[in-house]
Scaffold this active site. Structure first.
Site, PDB file in Angstrom:
ATOM      1  CB  CYS A  12      36.082 -28.842 -12.232  1.00 37.94           C
ATOM      2  SG  CYS A  12      38.034 -28.725 -11.726  1.00 37.94           S
TER       3      CYS A  12
ATOM      4  CB  CYS B 236      52.844 -34.061  -3.261  1.00 40.80           C
ATOM      5  SG  CYS B 236      54.166 -33.723  -4.624  1.00 40.80           S
TER       6      CYS B 236
ATOM      7  CB  CYS C 148      39.343 -29.795  -8.408  1.00 47.72           C
ATOM      8  SG  CYS C 148      37.877 -28.492  -8.136  1.00 47.72           S
TER       9      CYS C 148
ATOM     10  CB  CYS D  21      40.575 -25.731  -8.868  1.00 47.33           C
ATOM     11  SG  CYS D  21      40.662 -26.671 -10.425  1.00 47.33           S
TER      12      CYS D  21
ATOM     13  CB  CYS E 277      36.457 -25.143 -11.798  1.00 46.84           C
ATOM     14  SG  CYS E 277      36.822 -25.792  -9.985  1.00 46.84           S
TER      15      CYS E 277
END
Length: 138
Positions: free
Chosen positions: A105, A127, A102, A53, A56
């Site tokens: 976060c 995607c 995510c 991510c 984070c």
């Protein structure tokens, strides 16, 4: 954009996110935007490694699950593990989709689609916006 009732391990104000992220990253990750197709840095990447991510640094996907879907965004058939992502029903744009965020976060990553007929082990296509990810090469 994030679920106000959910507490994430990483929790920042919009001002803190704006200071950390570029305007494009903020728009996609924190406001559930979408980058234009075929413009992301990881759309055609074949590098072996782990995709994290961008907000984070949580590990989300492995290159072994990335495949060529030719849809204009990086596609994966599975996350690193189910506890790394969360799924939110998305009925914007007049259609039902499943948003992928995510789990660490709450940042928007993209959407997951099922039953499109790709020859993958899961019949799923995550995607994901390139701008939502950073690649750590193996």
């Amino acid at each position: 954009m994030t679920d106000s009732t959910r507490q994430y391990a990483v929790n920042k104000t919009d001002e803190e996110w704006r200071a950390q992220l570029s305007p494009a990253e903020f728009q996609v990750l924190r406001k559930a935007g979408t980058e234009r197709p075929f413009t992301g840095e990881y759309t055609d990447t074949k590098t072996v490694g782990v995709y994290k991510c961008r907000a984070c640094d949580a590990e989300l996907f492995r290159s072994e699950t990335k495949f060529d879907s030719h849809c204009g965004w990086p596609s994966f058939f599975a996350p690193l593990s189910e506890d790394r992502v969360e799924y939110i029903e998305d009925s914007t744009l007049g259609m039902k989709r499943v948003e992928v965020r995510c789990a660490n976060c709450g940042s928007h990553l993209g959407h997951v689609f099922e039953g499109e007929g790709y020859g993958t082990p899961t019949d799923l296509r995550y995607c994901i916006n390139s701008v939502s990810l950073s690649l750590q090469p193996a």
